[in-house]
Every structure is written in C-alpha cells, then in structure tokens.
Design a protein around this motif. Structure first.
Motif, PDB file in Angstrom:
ATOM      1  N   THR A   2      -3.480  11.578   1.670  1.00 45.32           N
ATOM      2  CA  THR A   2      -3.616  10.500   2.042  1.00 45.32           C
ATOM      3  C   THR A   2      -3.014   9.010   1.262  1.00 45.32           C
ATOM      4  OG1 THR A   2      -6.282  12.164   2.678  1.00 45.32           O
ATOM      5  CG2 THR A   2      -5.775   9.248   2.558  1.00 45.32           C
ATOM      6  N   PHE A   3      -3.061   9.344  -0.018  1.00 47.94           N
ATOM      7  CA  PHE A   3      -2.226   8.843  -0.784  1.00 47.94           C
ATOM      8  C   PHE A   3      -1.415   8.390  -0.127  1.00 47.94           C
ATOM      9  CE2 PHE A   3       0.668   7.885  -4.370  1.00 47.94           C
ATOM     10  CZ  PHE A   3       1.252   6.576  -4.565  1.00 47.94           C
ATOM     11  N   LEU A   4      -0.515   9.837   0.155  1.00 45.33           N
ATOM     12  CA  LEU A   4       1.033   9.709   0.624  1.00 45.33           C
ATOM     13  C   LEU A   4       1.286   8.531   2.034  1.00 45.33           C
ATOM     14  CD1 LEU A   4       2.490  12.363  -0.661  1.00 45.33           C
ATOM     15  CD2 LEU A   4       3.116  10.869  -1.597  1.00 45.33           C
ATOM     16  N   LEU A   5       0.372   9.268   2.637  1.00 42.06           N
ATOM     17  CA  LEU A   5       0.285   8.652   3.754  1.00 42.06           C
ATOM     18  C   LEU A   5       0.735   6.508   4.282  1.00 42.06           C
ATOM     19  CD1 LEU A   5      -1.476  11.277   5.915  1.00 42.06           C
ATOM     20  CD2 LEU A   5       0.713  10.321   5.680  1.00 42.06           C
ATOM     21  N   PHE A   6      -0.724   6.592   3.001  1.00 45.20           N
ATOM     22  CA  PHE A   6      -1.281   5.074   3.149  1.00 45.20           C
ATOM     23  C   PHE A   6       0.005   4.175   2.397  1.00 45.20           C
ATOM     24  CE2 PHE A   6      -4.268   1.901   1.167  1.00 45.20           C
ATOM     25  CZ  PHE A   6      -5.228   0.779   2.706  1.00 45.20           C
ATOM     26  N   THR A   7       0.612   4.980   1.485  1.00 47.98           N
ATOM     27  CA  THR A   7       2.403   3.994   0.919  1.00 47.98           C
ATOM     28  C   THR A   7       2.784   4.062   1.875  1.00 47.98           C
ATOM     29  OG1 THR A   7       1.077   5.458  -1.160  1.00 47.98           O
ATOM     30  CG2 THR A   7       3.913   5.158  -1.157  1.00 47.98           C
ATOM     31  N   VAL A   8       3.597   5.242   3.250  1.00 48.23           N
ATOM     32  CA  VAL A   8       3.631   4.769   4.484  1.00 48.23           C
ATOM     33  C   VAL A   8       3.349   3.331   5.172  1.00 48.23           C
ATOM     34  CG1 VAL A   8       4.507   5.892   6.616  1.00 48.23           C
ATOM     35  CG2 VAL A   8       4.573   7.022   4.613  1.00 48.23           C
ATOM     36  N   VAL A   9       2.080   3.287   5.649  1.00 47.73           N
ATOM     37  CA  VAL A   9       1.459   2.389   5.626  1.00 47.73           C
ATOM     38  C   VAL A   9       2.075   1.146   4.849  1.00 47.73           C
ATOM     39  CG1 VAL A   9      -0.332   1.279   6.574  1.00 47.73           C
ATOM     40  CG2 VAL A   9      -0.542   3.670   6.552  1.00 47.73           C
ATOM     41  N   PHE A  10       1.591   1.253   3.681  1.00 52.15           N
ATOM     42  CA  PHE A  10       1.568  -0.304   2.638  1.00 52.15           C
ATOM     43  C   PHE A  10       3.438  -0.715   3.022  1.00 52.15           C
ATOM     44  CE2 PHE A  10       3.406  -1.445  -1.348  1.00 52.15           C
ATOM     45  CZ  PHE A  10       2.535  -3.245  -1.301  1.00 52.15           C
ATOM     46  N   LEU A  11       4.277   0.369   3.015  1.00 50.37           N
ATOM     47  CA  LEU A  11       5.600  -0.336   2.440  1.00 50.37           C
ATOM     48  C   LEU A  11       6.152  -0.230   4.707  1.00 50.37           C
ATOM     49  CD1 LEU A  11       7.211   2.721   1.353  1.00 50.37           C
ATOM     50  CD2 LEU A  11       6.882   0.655   0.232  1.00 50.37           C
ATOM     51  N   LEU A  12       5.185  -0.075   5.357  1.00 53.60           N
ATOM     52  CA  LEU A  12       5.398  -0.650   6.917  1.00 53.60           C
ATOM     53  C   LEU A  12       4.716  -1.999   6.708  1.00 53.60           C
ATOM     54  CD1 LEU A  12       5.213   2.640   9.338  1.00 53.60           C
ATOM     55  CD2 LEU A  12       6.551   1.842   8.339  1.00 53.60           C
ATOM     56  N   ASN A  13       3.934  -2.169   6.225  1.00 47.61           N
ATOM     57  CA  ASN A  13       3.168  -3.553   6.227  1.00 47.61           C
ATOM     58  C   ASN A  13       4.303  -4.993   5.965  1.00 47.61           C
ATOM     59  OD1 ASN A  13       0.755  -4.973   7.265  1.00 47.61           O
ATOM     60  ND2 ASN A  13       1.057  -5.937   4.458  1.00 47.61           N
ATOM     61  N   TYR A  49      -2.218  -8.901   6.539  1.00 50.78           N
ATOM     62  CA  TYR A  49      -3.108  -9.842   5.461  1.00 50.78           C
ATOM     63  C   TYR A  49      -2.160  -9.484   4.227  1.00 50.78           C
ATOM     64  CZ  TYR A  49      -4.049 -13.910   2.719  1.00 50.78           C
ATOM     65  OH  TYR A  49      -4.951 -14.751   1.955  1.00 50.78           O
ATOM     66  N   GLN A  50      -1.404  -9.537   3.646  1.00 50.67           N
ATOM     67  CA  GLN A  50      -0.321  -9.321   2.395  1.00 50.67           C
ATOM     68  C   GLN A  50      -0.783  -8.896   1.135  1.00 50.67           C
ATOM     69  OE1 GLN A  50       2.791  -7.615   3.502  1.00 50.67           O
ATOM     70  NE2 GLN A  50       2.179  -6.994   1.458  1.00 50.67           N
ATOM     71  N   PRO A  51      -1.950 -10.446   0.849  1.00 50.91           N
ATOM     72  CA  PRO A  51      -2.905  -9.878   0.068  1.00 50.91           C
ATOM     73  C   PRO A  51      -3.813  -8.575  -0.077  1.00 50.91           C
ATOM     74  CG  PRO A  51      -2.091 -12.277   0.206  1.00 50.91           C
ATOM     75  CD  PRO A  51      -1.766 -11.294   1.386  1.00 50.91           C
ATOM     76  N   ALA A  52      -4.376  -8.603   1.403  1.00 50.85           N
ATOM     77  CA  ALA A  52      -5.240  -7.794   1.375  1.00 50.85           C
ATOM     78  C   ALA A  52      -5.096  -6.526   1.718  1.00 50.85           C
ATOM     79  CB  ALA A  52      -6.072  -8.074   2.892  1.00 50.85           C
ATOM     80  N   MET A  53      -3.829  -6.383   2.074  1.00 53.07           N
ATOM     81  CA  MET A  53      -3.013  -5.151   1.652  1.00 53.07           C
ATOM     82  C   MET A  53      -2.606  -4.741   0.459  1.00 53.07           C
ATOM     83  SD  MET A  53      -1.278  -2.531   4.087  1.00 53.07           S
ATOM     84  CE  MET A  53      -1.982  -1.577   3.287  1.00 53.07           C
ATOM     85  N   LEU A  67     -15.040   2.051   2.956  1.00 58.61           N
ATOM     86  CA  LEU A  67     -15.227   0.783   2.100  1.00 58.61           C
ATOM     87  C   LEU A  67     -14.215  -0.559   2.295  1.00 58.61           C
ATOM     88  CD1 LEU A  67     -17.728  -0.871   2.369  1.00 58.61           C
ATOM     89  CD2 LEU A  67     -17.592  -0.671  -0.231  1.00 58.61           C
ATOM     90  N   ILE A  68     -13.063  -0.102   1.214  1.00 57.42           N
ATOM     91  CA  ILE A  68     -11.562  -0.427   1.007  1.00 57.42           C
ATOM     92  C   ILE A  68     -11.688  -0.969   2.604  1.00 57.42           C
ATOM     93  CG2 ILE A  68      -9.823  -0.357   0.323  1.00 57.42           C
ATOM     94  CD1 ILE A  68     -10.780   0.759  -1.865  1.00 57.42           C
ATOM     95  N   VAL A  69     -11.148   0.213   3.113  1.00 55.67           N
ATOM     96  CA  VAL A  69      -9.825  -0.139   4.569  1.00 55.67           C
ATOM     97  C   VAL A  69     -10.500  -0.943   5.338  1.00 55.67           C
ATOM     98  CG1 VAL A  69      -9.157   1.524   6.574  1.00 55.67           C
ATOM     99  CG2 VAL A  69      -8.714   2.434   3.962  1.00 55.67           C
ATOM    100  N   SER A  70     -11.852  -0.318   5.746  1.00 58.33           N
ATOM    101  CA  SER A  70     -12.971  -1.607   6.907  1.00 58.33           C
ATOM    102  C   SER A  70     -13.235  -2.871   6.124  1.00 58.33           C
ATOM    103  CB  SER A  70     -13.990  -0.446   7.174  1.00 58.33           C
ATOM    104  OG  SER A  70     -15.176  -0.755   5.748  1.00 58.33           O
ATOM    105  N   THR A  71     -13.058  -3.406   5.083  1.00 56.76           N
ATOM    106  CA  THR A  71     -13.381  -4.361   4.239  1.00 56.76           C
ATOM    107  C   THR A  71     -11.514  -4.862   4.989  1.00 56.76           C
ATOM    108  OG1 THR A  71     -14.760  -3.760   2.770  1.00 56.76           O
ATOM    109  CG2 THR A  71     -13.615  -5.647   2.825  1.00 56.76           C
ATOM    110  N   THR A  72     -10.801  -4.456   4.605  1.00 56.40           N
ATOM    111  CA  THR A  72      -9.668  -5.334   4.216  1.00 56.40           C
ATOM    112  C   THR A  72      -8.635  -5.272   5.260  1.00 56.40           C
ATOM    113  OG1 THR A  72      -8.913  -3.709   3.185  1.00 56.40           O
ATOM    114  CG2 THR A  72      -9.741  -5.407   1.887  1.00 56.40           C
TER     115      THR A  72
END
Length: 405
Positions: free
Chosen positions: A28-39, A47-51, A92-97
């Motif tokens: 999951t961390f690896l997948l989320f890292t991909v999402v972060f890089l794509l952002n 929103y970058q600070p939220a990301m 909680l983090i995903v749904s908030t940000t």
C-alpha cells in the motif's frame, strides 16, 4: 478442546497473519508513493500541502508494521488490533485530505481483519471503520482540502456520501463476518476432531507404556512419577531461563507426553531378566541395556504414523538416550555432555531419582535425603550439572509428589 493445542494454532495463525499484513501495508505504501509522485508531476490536482501531509503521515503508519514485527514477537495477540487501527487511521487521513470517491479503500481495515479469522477483531474493525469514515468525511468537508466539489452542503454530504458509504461498509462487513464465522466454525470442528484423535493416541500410548511397566516387577507407578518429575524439572528450567533456546511451553508439554515411553524397549526384554528378583549377571545386564536401543527402534517404527514429527523425535530421544551419561560412559551410544539430547538428560535425572527412591524386589527404598544426594553426587559425571542444580531447587515439589504417589 485441548486449550494448549487451540492456543498454539491460534498463535501460529496470528503470527503468520501479522507478517502478511505488514507486507500488505508495504505494498500500500508503494502504491501511495506512486500516487504522490503523480500528484507532484501534475497528473492529479490534489492540494499539494494536503498531499504531503497525507503521504508523510500515511508512510509512517504503513511502514511501522515492518519495524514492529522485528521488535515485538509476531505472535503477540495485541498486534492485530494495532494494525487494524493503523489501517483505520490511514482511511481517516485519506478521507480528510484527498478524496471521498475511492470507495473501496474505506473497506481496508475490515478486509485486513478478515486475515485473522477473528470475530472480535472483525467487529472492532467495523465499528472503527464506520467511525473514521464519518469523521474523515466531515473533517474533509470543513477543511476543504480535497479536490472533490460534489457535495457543496453538509446535508448533501450526509445523504449522498456518508450514508451510501455506511451502507456499503455494513454490507461488506456482514459478508466478511459471515465468512469469518463460517471459517472459525470449520476450524474449530477440525481442531476438536484433531484433539479427539490426539487424545486417543495419547491414551493408547500411555496404555502401551503401562503394559510394559506391568511386566517389570520393579517399577510399579514408575511412568506416572517420572512424567511428573520431568515436567517439574522442565518448568523450573523455563522459570530460570536455562536452555531457553530449547525449552518453552511446547517443549514441556511434549516431554510430559513422551516421558511414559522412556522404557518402552523393555517389552523386548525376556521375563527371566526383566522380572528377576535378584541382581543381574553381567550377561543379563548386557541384555537389559539393549532396551534403550530397542525402545528407540520401536518408536521410529511404530509411532511415526500416529504422531507428529516433534512428538516422535522427542519420544525417540527419551527412549534411546535416557541412559547416556554426562561423562560419556553411558549407553547405548556413549554420547556425552550436550551431545545428549536435552529431553534425555532431563529424563535421566527423573529416572534415576525414582529408581533409588522406590522399593525394589532386591532392596528397600532409599531415604529421600540419600536419593537427592545421589543426584547431587552425579553432577558432572552422570548428570548435566545445570539440571542437577535445578532439580535440587525443586526438592520440596519432588518430595511432595513422591509422598502422594
């Protein structure tokens, strides 16, 4: 149901599940890292600070299990609750940000709970997931960090987002609970059948040992007393942290079960020798000494198909090597010191103590003080010195057993 066996299987399942969950978190961390890089590259418009906040905090949660599994025993019963809680915090983090719309991710904690086949954990994960889903969406609405603009008012958020997600989560939870209950029930049925079969096997083995004992006029009650003595001694070793790389609850349980088989080879000794009222001749004693080798052979050939490998191996060691001596002058192999299996070294102390403390047809029972002295004098020659010290530490318990039996 054998509580020890049930707990052993549950612990093994939880240990394996904790390792699997740590791997799932890492993926999951690896997948989320991909999402972060794509952002970062502008593919997404989060929103970058939220990301950044979501990525950093989620990374800590998702990587923690790999570290925790190295620091804490993976069989710990508390880890599953910690990991499900981590998963809920991730939601909680995903749904908030980030977003309302990745509906599947809201079931993440419940799905992880299903790995453990625990009804209590499943219920915990459901309640926790529902709570963080509601709180996360409300926080996201008021903080306005998400790119989602579908729910401009609070009532629309509740009606068109929170309620549908709760229905989806509850439906998924009901399905998972059904599967968990069914799997737990089937597992329990299998455990009960296995426990019943193990009980039959142990009863048969004990009866076999008693049959052998009944042929030996010198050893009435010997297998019962020695089984208790080895258990007491092994428990003392565990308490003192001696031979901790070998001794644990499972070792003690198995040793207590196989101890009655230590003289099983006597079934192959002629009655004229086994029941002789006087002292054996040298030739007769040589024949008597073959009972340990014969006992090992009987275990290997007879019991390998009715017990698991750890049971059979320890039964073999106890039968084969309980007459070996610390100084290498025992039989049948002349093993010495720690070359003698620990189970056999423990059995040797219990066997000799019981032999000298009980009446024989050719002599009276020795006073208990003399019996303990014999064990103490054999330290470093006949017996493992560490075991002798531990045995003398439980003198009162051994005396109590001797008097009761």
């Amino acid at each position: 149901m054998n509580k020890t066996l049930s707990e052993k299987i549950i612990k093994r399942n939880e240990k394996d599940a904790n390792i699997v969950v740590a791997k799932i978190f890492f993926i999951t961390f690896l997948l989320f890292t991909v999402v972060f890089l794509l952002n970062v590259l502008g593919v997404f418009v989060i929103y970058q600070p939220a990301m950044i906040l979501a990525y950093v905090s989620s990374s800590i949660l998702l990587l923690s299990p790999l570290l925790i599994n190295k620091l804490v025993p993976t069989s710990s019963k508390y880890l599953k609750y910690i990991y499900v809680s981590f998963a809920a915090l991730f939601i909680l983090i995903v749904s908030t940000t980030l977003t309302y719309h990745v509906v599947l991710v809201y079931a993440y904690p419940i799905a992880l709970a299903g790995v453990y086949f625990s009804r209590r954990l499943t219920n915990y994960s459901v309640y926790l997931t529902i709570a963080v889903t509601v709180v996360g969406q409300l926080l996201g609405y008021f903080l306005q960090w998400r790119p989602d603009k579908n729910f401009p008012t609070l009532d629309k958020l509740i009606v068109f987002s929170i309620v549908p997600r709760l229905i989806t989560l509850i439906s998924f939870a009901c399905l998972l609970k059904y599967l968990t209950d069914r799997t737990s029930r089937l597992m329990q049925d299998d455990l009960e059948r296995y426990d019943q079969l193990s009980g039959y096997n142990q009863s048969m083995i004990y009866s076999f040992a008693t049959l052998v004992e009944s042929r030996d006029a010198n050893t009435g009650g010997h297998i019962k007393r020695t089984s208790i003595y080895v258990k007491l001694l092994a428990e003392e070793l565990l308490k003192e942290g001696i031979y901790k790389e070998e001794i644990n609850e499972e070792f003690i349980r198995t040793l207590s079960m196989v101890a009655p088989l230590h003289d099983i080879g006597k079934i192959a000794i002629p009655d004229s020798i086994l029941r002789k009222p006087g002292k054996l001749t040298d030739e007769e004693f040589d024949i008597m000494k073959t009972h340990s080798k014969k006992g090992g052979d009987i275990i290997r050939e007879t019991f390998r198909d009715i017990a698991d490998a750890s049971y059979t191996d320890m039964a073999y060691d106890v039968a084969m090597y309980h007459h070996e001596k610390w100084n290498g002058k025992g039989y049948p192999m002349g093993l010495m010191e720690t070359g003698i299996p620990l189970s056999a070294r423990i059995m040797a102390v219990a066997d000799v103590f019981d032999a000298v403390s009980e009446k024989r047809c050719y002599r009276e029972a020795m006073p208990l003080e003399k019996c303990f002295s014999i064990i103490e004098e054999g330290s470093g020659t006949h017996f493992d010195p560490v075991l002798v010290k531990a045995f003398l530490n439980i003198r009162d318990n051994v005396t109590a057993v001797h008097e009761l039996q």
